[in-house]
Motif scaffolding. Sequence first.
Motif, short mmCIF file in Angstrom:
data_model
loop_
_atom_site.label_atom_id
_atom_site.label_comp_id
_atom_site.label_asym_id
_atom_site.label_seq_id
_atom_site.Cartn_x
_atom_site.Cartn_y
_atom_site.Cartn_z
N ARG A 167 0.84 -1.19 0.00
CA ARG A 167 0.00 0.00 0.00
C ARG A 167 0.88 1.24 0.00
O ARG A 167 2.05 1.19 0.34
CB ARG A 167 -0.92 0.03 1.23
CG ARG A 167 -1.90 -1.13 1.35
CD ARG A 167 -2.81 -1.29 0.14
NE ARG A 167 -3.72 -0.20 -0.08
CZ ARG A 167 -5.01 -0.23 0.17
NH1 ARG A 167 -5.56 -1.32 0.65
NH2 ARG A 167 -5.77 0.81 -0.09
N SER A 168 0.30 2.37 -0.34
CA SER A 168 1.06 3.61 -0.44
C SER A 168 1.38 4.18 0.94
O SER A 168 0.75 3.84 1.95
CB SER A 168 0.28 4.65 -1.24
OG SER A 168 -0.84 5.08 -0.51
N ILE A 169 2.35 5.08 0.97
CA ILE A 169 2.71 5.77 2.21
C ILE A 169 1.52 6.56 2.72
O ILE A 169 1.24 6.59 3.92
CB ILE A 169 3.95 6.67 1.97
CG1 ILE A 169 5.18 5.80 1.76
CG2 ILE A 169 4.15 7.64 3.10
CD1 ILE A 169 6.43 6.58 1.40
N ASP A 170 0.79 7.21 1.80
CA ASP A 170 -0.36 8.00 2.20
C ASP A 170 -1.44 7.15 2.85
O ASP A 170 -2.11 7.58 3.81
CB ASP A 170 -0.96 8.75 0.99
CG ASP A 170 -0.03 9.82 0.48
OD1 ASP A 170 0.75 10.36 1.28
OD2 ASP A 170 -0.09 10.12 -0.73
N PHE A 171 -1.62 5.92 2.37
CA PHE A 171 -2.59 5.01 2.97
C PHE A 171 -2.19 4.68 4.40
O PHE A 171 -3.03 4.71 5.32
CB PHE A 171 -2.69 3.73 2.14
CG PHE A 171 -3.58 2.67 2.76
CD1 PHE A 171 -4.95 2.72 2.59
CD2 PHE A 171 -3.02 1.63 3.50
CE1 PHE A 171 -5.76 1.74 3.16
CE2 PHE A 171 -3.82 0.67 4.08
CZ PHE A 171 -5.21 0.72 3.91
N VAL A 172 -0.92 4.35 4.61
CA VAL A 172 -0.44 3.98 5.94
C VAL A 172 -0.60 5.16 6.90
O VAL A 172 -1.07 4.99 8.04
CB VAL A 172 1.03 3.52 5.89
CG1 VAL A 172 1.59 3.28 7.29
CG2 VAL A 172 1.15 2.26 5.06
#
Length: 141
Positions: A130-135
Amino acid sequence: MGDWTPAMVEARLESAADVFRSLPEVKPQGYFNAWPEYFHSFADQVGQEPRMRRPKPGPRDITQADDALLWLRWLDPADVRLVWLRANRKPWKPICWELGISRATANRRWQYGIAVIVWRLNGKRVPSKRSIDFVISRAAQ
């Protein structure tokens, strides 16, 4: 403890940095001075303001600081440096110069580092696909 939030993790890391900064320095072994340490009174320092000393951290503070340091093992080494510099309240500009990254990149990597710690403390696995923004966004919930 219940659900951790990024603000809680950030506060605990800053507290850990304060604790380690206030611990007494390690003295070299060998010769030592047997004379007691002399503290000057206000009357001895005419015209000077008395300096207040912060109390030394207690055992609980030191244990919490040690635990907070263990959280850093979950991060990449470059992110550990960044998160620890921010915990020591170092301004963004010197951090960016030291690490050779832009302010936006430094802030994004710092938020990601805090988010990874939040995920792990809450007992979740950080998704690698998953993306950094999701985390970051899921850690704030």
